[in-house]
Design a protein around this motif. Structure first.
Motif, PDB file in Angstrom:
ATOM      1  N   ILE A   1      47.082  29.269  33.943  1.00  0.00           N
ATOM      2  CA  ILE A   1      47.896  29.209  35.155  1.00  0.00           C
ATOM      3  C   ILE A   1      47.258  30.022  36.278  1.00  0.00           C
ATOM      4  O   ILE A   1      47.088  29.540  37.402  1.00  0.00           O
ATOM      5  CB  ILE A   1      49.321  29.732  34.884  1.00  0.00           C
ATOM      6  N   ALA A   2      46.890  31.254  35.956  1.00  0.00           N
ATOM      7  CA  ALA A   2      46.288  32.138  36.963  1.00  0.00           C
ATOM      8  C   ALA A   2      45.502  33.226  36.250  1.00  0.00           C
ATOM      9  O   ALA A   2      45.767  33.553  35.086  1.00  0.00           O
ATOM     10  CB  ALA A   2      47.364  32.751  37.851  1.00  0.00           C
ATOM     11  N   GLU A   3      44.518  33.799  36.967  1.00  0.00           N
ATOM     12  CA  GLU A   3      43.715  34.874  36.373  1.00  0.00           C
ATOM     13  C   GLU A   3      43.198  35.809  37.454  1.00  0.00           C
ATOM     14  O   GLU A   3      43.134  35.454  38.641  1.00  0.00           O
ATOM     15  CB  GLU A   3      42.552  34.303  35.573  1.00  0.00           C
ATOM     16  N   ALA A   4      42.848  37.012  37.026  1.00  0.00           N
ATOM     17  CA  ALA A   4      42.230  38.007  37.895  1.00  0.00           C
ATOM     18  C   ALA A   4      40.904  38.416  37.270  1.00  0.00           C
ATOM     19  O   ALA A   4      40.833  38.671  36.066  1.00  0.00           O
ATOM     20  CB  ALA A   4      43.142  39.217  38.059  1.00  0.00           C
ATOM     21  N   ILE A   5      39.851  38.481  38.088  1.00  0.00           N
ATOM     22  CA  ILE A   5      38.503  38.790  37.593  1.00  0.00           C
ATOM     23  C   ILE A   5      37.990  40.059  38.274  1.00  0.00           C
ATOM     24  O   ILE A   5      37.958  40.105  39.510  1.00  0.00           O
ATOM     25  CB  ILE A   5      37.540  37.611  37.857  1.00  0.00           C
ATOM     26  N   PRO A   6      37.573  41.101  37.551  1.00  0.00           N
ATOM     27  CA  PRO A   6      37.636  41.212  36.088  1.00  0.00           C
ATOM     28  C   PRO A   6      39.053  41.431  35.569  1.00  0.00           C
ATOM     29  O   PRO A   6      39.371  41.089  34.443  1.00  0.00           O
ATOM     30  CB  PRO A   6      36.760  42.425  35.795  1.00  0.00           C
ATOM     31  N   HIS A   7      39.920  41.993  36.387  1.00  0.00           N
ATOM     32  CA  HIS A   7      41.347  42.135  36.085  1.00  0.00           C
ATOM     33  C   HIS A   7      42.049  42.602  37.355  1.00  0.00           C
ATOM     34  O   HIS A   7      41.413  43.028  38.324  1.00  0.00           O
ATOM     35  CB  HIS A   7      41.597  43.118  34.933  1.00  0.00           C
ATOM     36  N   GLY A   8      43.373  42.499  37.370  1.00  0.00           N
ATOM     37  CA  GLY A   8      44.140  42.970  38.515  1.00  0.00           C
ATOM     38  C   GLY A   8      44.055  44.482  38.651  1.00  0.00           C
ATOM     39  O   GLY A   8      43.419  45.158  37.845  1.00  0.00           O
ATOM     40  N   GLY A   9      44.708  45.013  39.693  1.00  0.00           N
ATOM     41  CA  GLY A   9      44.613  46.445  39.955  1.00  0.00           C
ATOM     42  C   GLY A   9      45.932  47.171  39.778  1.00  0.00           C
ATOM     43  O   GLY A   9      46.944  46.581  39.412  1.00  0.00           O
ATOM     44  N   GLY A  10      45.888  48.473  40.046  1.00  0.00           N
ATOM     45  CA  GLY A  10      47.099  49.272  40.055  1.00  0.00           C
ATOM     46  C   GLY A  10      47.296  50.191  38.876  1.00  0.00           C
ATOM     47  O   GLY A  10      48.179  51.034  38.904  1.00  0.00           O
ATOM     48  N   LEU A  11      46.481  50.032  37.835  1.00  0.00           N
ATOM     49  CA  LEU A  11      46.577  50.911  36.676  1.00  0.00           C
ATOM     50  C   LEU A  11      45.207  51.485  36.354  1.00  0.00           C
ATOM     51  O   LEU A  11      44.207  50.753  36.352  1.00  0.00           O
ATOM     52  CB  LEU A  11      47.108  50.154  35.456  1.00  0.00           C
ATOM     53  N   ARG A  12      45.176  52.780  36.071  1.00  0.00           N
ATOM     54  CA  ARG A  12      43.944  53.424  35.614  1.00  0.00           C
ATOM     55  C   ARG A  12      44.325  54.722  34.911  1.00  0.00           C
ATOM     56  O   ARG A  12      45.392  55.287  35.147  1.00  0.00           O
ATOM     57  CB  ARG A  12      42.996  53.704  36.776  1.00  0.00           C
ATOM     58  N   PHE A  13      43.436  55.177  34.041  1.00  0.00           N
ATOM     59  CA  PHE A  13      43.680  56.395  33.280  1.00  0.00           C
ATOM     60  C   PHE A  13      42.391  57.195  33.153  1.00  0.00           C
ATOM     61  O   PHE A  13      41.318  56.601  33.038  1.00  0.00           O
ATOM     62  CB  PHE A  13      44.223  56.043  31.891  1.00  0.00           C
ATOM     63  N   PRO A  14      42.514  58.539  33.190  1.00  0.00           N
ATOM     64  CA  PRO A  14      43.746  59.319  33.388  1.00  0.00           C
ATOM     65  C   PRO A  14      44.306  59.134  34.785  1.00  0.00           C
ATOM     66  O   PRO A  14      43.598  58.749  35.711  1.00  0.00           O
ATOM     67  CB  PRO A  14      43.288  60.762  33.151  1.00  0.00           C
ATOM     68  N   ILE A  15      45.596  59.433  34.930  1.00  0.00           N
ATOM     69  CA  ILE A  15      46.281  59.279  36.209  1.00  0.00           C
ATOM     70  C   ILE A  15      47.235  60.448  36.392  1.00  0.00           C
ATOM     71  O   ILE A  15      47.833  60.922  35.425  1.00  0.00           O
ATOM     72  CB  ILE A  15      47.028  57.922  36.261  1.00  0.00           C
ATOM     73  N   LYS A  16      47.374  60.902  37.626  1.00  0.00           N
ATOM     74  CA  LYS A  16      48.238  62.058  37.862  1.00  0.00           C
ATOM     75  C   LYS A  16      48.935  61.956  39.214  1.00  0.00           C
ATOM     76  O   LYS A  16      48.546  61.148  40.075  1.00  0.00           O
ATOM     77  CB  LYS A  16      47.436  63.357  37.792  1.00  0.00           C
ATOM     78  N   LYS A  17      49.950  62.761  39.365  1.00  0.00           N
ATOM     79  CA  LYS A  17      50.693  62.851  40.616  1.00  0.00           C
ATOM     80  C   LYS A  17      49.740  63.125  41.776  1.00  0.00           C
ATOM     81  O   LYS A  17      48.873  63.992  41.683  1.00  0.00           O
ATOM     82  CB  LYS A  17      51.722  63.978  40.508  1.00  0.00           C
ATOM     83  N   GLY A  18      49.871  62.351  42.860  1.00  0.00           N
ATOM     84  CA  GLY A  18      49.044  62.538  44.046  1.00  0.00           C
ATOM     85  C   GLY A  18      47.798  61.685  44.095  1.00  0.00           C
ATOM     86  O   GLY A  18      47.128  61.631  45.131  1.00  0.00           O
ATOM     87  N   ASP A  19      47.474  60.987  43.005  1.00  0.00           N
ATOM     88  CA  ASP A  19      46.276  60.127  42.994  1.00  0.00           C
ATOM     89  C   ASP A  19      46.411  59.002  44.013  1.00  0.00           C
ATOM     90  O   ASP A  19      47.494  58.435  44.221  1.00  0.00           O
ATOM     91  CB  ASP A  19      46.064  59.514  41.613  1.00  0.00           C
ATOM     92  N   LYS A  20      45.269  58.650  44.631  1.00  0.00           N
ATOM     93  CA  LYS A  20      45.176  57.509  45.542  1.00  0.00           C
ATOM     94  C   LYS A  20      43.854  56.801  45.274  1.00  0.00           C
ATOM     95  O   LYS A  20      42.835  57.453  45.066  1.00  0.00           O
ATOM     96  CB  LYS A  20      45.223  57.961  47.002  1.00  0.00           C
TER      97      LYS A  20
END
Length: 214
Positions: free
Chosen positions: A104-123
């Motif tokens: 139906i749909a895909e993101a290459i290499p993948h969609g965004g918005g998540l990464r680790f490690p992650i902490k308060k204040g990250d941009k």
């Protein structure tokens, strides 16, 4: 004349240890070191509040069927838009959705918005290629993401979370006026996504997903 020694007196160690412990605890309460990882057979159950294309409220679930080449394959139950979803194993970002064996749909290499490690204040800013119908429509997507620490209550249960909000979306370098919202709340305790809100007027899609603890 009595002079304070340069070395730390033994009776100061408990106080210093307490200060060190508090500082470490506070740091950990604002940071998630890695994604919530599950193994084959795990079932994630959630409540969907669909706003568009129609209004509906229902329970749905995803069962992890396979892990291969850094990707997770989840069988989806009771969702009209997909019966199989693929996610990046490391970040949890969405890769593809299938229905009745069709992409139906895909993101290459993948969609965004998540990464680790992650902490308060990250941009940060993520870029990916978004494709619909096996390449019939393809575009370059860009968005900024910002992290805040917030308390959240779901079904009477309180959570301390990191809230990841999408900002300034672009499509092919131009401002995307239709992509209004994408927010995810991660449980600080384990990194699990416990709530997600999404709204995109172009694709006539708006929903809220919240976790249902087993």
């Amino acid at each position: 004349m009595n002079r304070t020694p340069y070395f730390i007196r033994s009776n100061q160690f408990p106080l210093l240890f307490f200060i060190f412990y508090i500082s470490i605890t506070c740091a950990n309460s604002n940071e998630i070191n890695q994604r919530y990882l599950t193994e084959i057979g795990f079932i994630n159950t959630y409540l969907v509040e669909l706003k568009k294309p129609t209004e509906a409220k229902y329970k749905a679930s995803m069962e992890l069927q396979n892990i291969k080449n850094g990707k997770e394959y989840w069988r989806v139950t009771n969702e009209p838009s997909a019966d199989l979803r693929v996610y990046d194993r490391k970040t949890g970002n969405w890769i593809a959705s299938y229905k009745d064996g069709n992409l139906i749909a895909e993101a290459i290499p993948h969609g965004g918005g998540l990464r680790f490690p992650i902490k308060k204040g990250d941009k940060w800013t993520d870029n990916w290629t978004f494709s619909v119908g096996g390449g019939l429509i393809s575009m370059t997507s860009t968005a900024d993401f910002k992290v805040k620490k917030v308390n959240l209550k779901i079904n009477g249960k309180k959570y301390k979370t990191l809230k990841i909000t999408m900002r300034n979306p672009l499509v092919n370098g131009q401002k995307n006026e239709s992509w209004k919202k994408h927010i995810r709340w991660l449980d600080i305790k384990n990194g699990r996504i416990i709530k997600e809100e999404f709204k995109d007027m172009k694709w006539d899609l708006e929903f809220i997903r919240t976790i249902i603890d087993n």
